[in-house]
Design an enzyme around this catalytic site. Structure first.
Site, PDB file in Angstrom:
ATOM      1  N   LYS A  78     -14.715 -12.594  -5.709  1.00  0.00           N
ATOM      2  CA  LYS A  78     -13.410 -12.214  -5.159  1.00  0.00           C
ATOM      3  C   LYS A  78     -12.337 -12.892  -5.976  1.00  0.00           C
ATOM      4  O   LYS A  78     -12.451 -14.087  -6.284  1.00  0.00           O
ATOM      5  CB  LYS A  78     -13.321 -12.691  -3.694  1.00  0.00           C
ATOM      6  CG  LYS A  78     -12.079 -12.209  -2.979  1.00  0.00           C
ATOM      7  CD  LYS A  78     -12.253 -10.820  -2.430  1.00  0.00           C
ATOM      8  CE  LYS A  78     -10.948 -10.211  -1.943  1.00  0.00           C
ATOM      9  NZ  LYS A  78     -10.118  -9.671  -3.065  1.00  0.00           N
ATOM     10  N   LYS A 102     -12.106 -22.094  -3.735  1.00  0.00           N
ATOM     11  CA  LYS A 102     -11.171 -21.716  -2.669  1.00  0.00           C
ATOM     12  C   LYS A 102     -11.903 -20.999  -1.528  1.00  0.00           C
ATOM     13  O   LYS A 102     -11.732 -21.328  -0.359  1.00  0.00           O
ATOM     14  CB  LYS A 102     -10.135 -20.765  -3.294  1.00  0.00           C
ATOM     15  CG  LYS A 102      -8.859 -20.622  -2.545  1.00  0.00           C
ATOM     16  CD  LYS A 102      -7.947 -19.599  -3.224  1.00  0.00           C
ATOM     17  CE  LYS A 102      -7.435 -20.034  -4.586  1.00  0.00           C
ATOM     18  NZ  LYS A 102      -6.368 -19.139  -5.092  1.00  0.00           N
ATOM     19  N   LYS A 114     -11.966 -13.573 -11.438  1.00  0.00           N
ATOM     20  CA  LYS A 114     -10.553 -13.381 -11.782  1.00  0.00           C
ATOM     21  C   LYS A 114     -10.459 -12.423 -12.944  1.00  0.00           C
ATOM     22  O   LYS A 114     -11.340 -12.388 -13.806  1.00  0.00           O
ATOM     23  CB  LYS A 114      -9.919 -14.719 -12.183  1.00  0.00           C
ATOM     24  CG  LYS A 114      -8.419 -14.715 -12.064  1.00  0.00           C
ATOM     25  CD  LYS A 114      -8.052 -14.923 -10.624  1.00  0.00           C
ATOM     26  CE  LYS A 114      -6.585 -15.123 -10.389  1.00  0.00           C
ATOM     27  NZ  LYS A 114      -6.370 -15.756  -9.072  1.00  0.00           N
ATOM     28  N   ASP A 154      -2.569 -10.626  -8.281  1.00  0.00           N
ATOM     29  CA  ASP A 154      -2.230 -11.986  -8.721  1.00  0.00           C
ATOM     30  C   ASP A 154      -0.897 -11.842  -9.467  1.00  0.00           C
ATOM     31  O   ASP A 154      -0.220 -10.830  -9.309  1.00  0.00           O
ATOM     32  CB  ASP A 154      -3.345 -12.561  -9.607  1.00  0.00           C
ATOM     33  CG  ASP A 154      -3.235 -14.076  -9.750  1.00  0.00           C
ATOM     34  OD1 ASP A 154      -3.598 -14.790  -8.805  1.00  0.00           O
ATOM     35  OD2 ASP A 154      -2.762 -14.561 -10.807  1.00  0.00           O
TER      36      ASP A 154
HETATM   37  N1  GLU Z   1      -4.714 -13.952  -6.377  1.00  0.00           N
HETATM   38  C1  GLU Z   1      -4.813 -14.609  -5.115  1.00  0.00           C
HETATM   39  C2  GLU Z   1      -5.379 -16.016  -5.289  1.00  0.00           C
HETATM   40  O1  GLU Z   1      -5.310 -16.582  -6.338  1.00  0.00           O
HETATM   41  C3  GLU Z   1      -5.546 -13.779  -4.071  1.00  0.00           C
HETATM   42  C4  GLU Z   1      -6.969 -13.455  -4.379  1.00  0.00           C
HETATM   43  C5  GLU Z   1      -7.611 -12.490  -3.395  1.00  0.00           C
HETATM   44  O2  GLU Z   1      -7.002 -12.173  -2.387  1.00  0.00           O
HETATM   45  O3  GLU Z   1      -8.726 -12.075  -3.686  1.00  0.00           O
HETATM   46  O4  GLU Z   1      -5.831 -16.610  -4.354  1.00  0.00           O
END
Ligand code: GLU
Length: 425
Positions: A78, A102, A114, A154
């Site tokens: 994710k 995270k 990512k 992002d």
């Molecule tokens: N880009 C956001 C982050 O860095 C959200 C990532 C997501 O929702 O998958 O947490």
């Protein structure tokens, strides 16, 4: 001739090294075995594609598209897709690993990934961006999938880009697959509460930390760097909880008002001003935007880009609490200085995890074919963020480490234990 521009060399710390320094420290504290350390250290998959796009002037320009899956131990990967002129592989690797940590910190069943495309969306037309998103999606058609790798917005991307991604992926599969991506517009299966989710998590963890530090929100001041989605929502929600937001900033500069900035007014100004605060009259403009970070405030929220708190300015920071809305705003070398000064930092992998938490809710709703109310989304995400904060705080006490290393410890421990259960070859 079309060519792929080399990544510009930045006069900054490498985010991958910054991530690894913390990872190493936490692994050591945890007593992680060398085998598992090596598994978690290396990204599971890295895909780099070349994307030839016909620009509006009829010329073909080739863009480089990256997707890194750091880990799929806890579940499908994710993480967002970044469109930025200076995005590079090491940065995407670091950001992918941060997503793993995270998701583990907030205890949602995802690994980390990512994406990045080196481009400048500010200088591209909507048509050019759409063609780029569609080309990127097709190039990654075997990488993405609701059970494999689920992208999201992002920096430089938002609901509009996610809608194109979902459409292209769905067409290629001959059916609607809305769970392949999160952060979509509401009408396409986006979740209520997703837009404000990251800023809301910043607010929840900031208040939890203030309680520990015995800072009364009604007597506290705050500075927020970055006035995009994360920064402006964090500022608005912190203001609603009683804090006086004395400074905000965006690419046009930093603005200061000792009486507090009216955040709703600033947001309305930005929205009617092509998305920037340029010319904002509700506060005075600071001569150097980096001054915002050194203001005498209780709470500092860096919600812009990586590497803004560095060895160059860490000793000048006067805030009592830093809550990281951005990914990687503090370089590893600055950590020691902040710790020595007794400044608490709620790290990115905890503070900004509200976004991916509500992404998870969006994916759950898509798979259920059901829609939750905003009230349910907010209540559940607030609880997850508060629990995660408490969990990390307890680890900080137990291992006698700063909050950042404690967050890595919680995350690495979870991923390592899961890996051990799943086993390898
Ligand atoms: N880009 C956001 C982050 O860095 C959200 C990532 C997501 O929702 O998958 O947490």
């Amino acid at each position: 001739m079309a060519y792929i521009e080399p990544a510009p060399i930045k006069d900054k710390e490498n985010p991958l090294e910054s991530m690894m320094e913390r990872f190493n420290l936490a692994a050591q504290k945890l007593g992680l075995s060398e085998e598992v350390y090596n598994v978690l250290k290396n990204p599971a998959k890295q895909v780099i594609v070349s994307l030839p796009i016909t620009m509006d002037n009829g010329k073909i320009k080739v863009f480089e598209g990256i997707r890194v899956i750091h880990s799929n131990i806890l579940g499908p990967a994710k993480g967002g897709i970044r469109f930025a002129p200076d995005v590079h592989l090491d940065e995407v690797r670091a950001l992918a690993a941060w997503m793993t940590w995270k998701c583990a910190v907030v205890d949602i069943p995802y690994g980390g990934g990512k994406g990045g495309v080196r481009c400048n969306p500010r200088e591209m037309s909507a048509g050019e961006i759409e063609r780029l998103v569609r080309a990127y999606t097709l190039a990654m058609i075997d990488v993405f999938g609701p059970d494999k790798d689920i992208p999201a917005p992002d920096m430089g991307t938002g609901p509009r880009e996610m809608a194109w991604l979902m459409d292209e992926y769905s067409k290629a599969h001959g059916m609607t697959v809305n769970a392949v991506v999160t952060g979509k517009p509401l009408v396409l299966g986006g979740s209520l509460g997703r837009t404000e989710a990251t800023g809301r998590g910043v607010m929840v963890t900031a208040l939890a930390a203030m309680q520990k530090l015995k800072i009364n929100p009604f007597q506290a001041t705050c500075a927020v760097q970055g006035f995009g989605n994360v920064g402006s929502w964090a500022a608005q929600l912190l203001e609603e909880r009683g804090l006086k937001v004395v400074s905000i900033s965006d690419i046009s500069g930093a603005y200061y008002n000792s009486n507090g900035i009216n955040i709703q007014e600033a947001i309305a100004y930005r929205d009617g001003n092509k998305g920037t605060l340029e010319g904002y009259q509700g506060a005075e403009k600071l001569s150097n935007p980096m001054e915002l970070l050194e203001l005498e405030v209780d709470v500092l929220v860096p919600a812009a880009v990586e590497d803004v708190i560095t060895i160059g300015n860490a000793d000048k920071i006067k805030a009592k609490l830093i809550v990281e809305g951005a990914n990687g705003p503090t370089s590893a070398k600055a950590d020691a200085i902040l710790n020595e000064k007794g400044i608490m930092a709620v790290p990115d992998i905890l503070a900004n995890a509200g976004g991916v938490t509500v992404s998870y809710f969006e994916w759950v709703q898509n798979r259920l074919g059901y829609k939750w109310t905003a009230e349910r989304v907010n209540r559940r995400s607030d609880r997850i963020m508060k629990d995660a904060f408490d969990h990390v705080y307890q680890a900080a006490v137990k291992y006698d480490v700063p909050m950042r290393i404690a967050a890595y410890i919680v995350a690495i421990d979870k991923v390592a234990k899961t890996y051990t259960f799943r086993g390898g070859f």
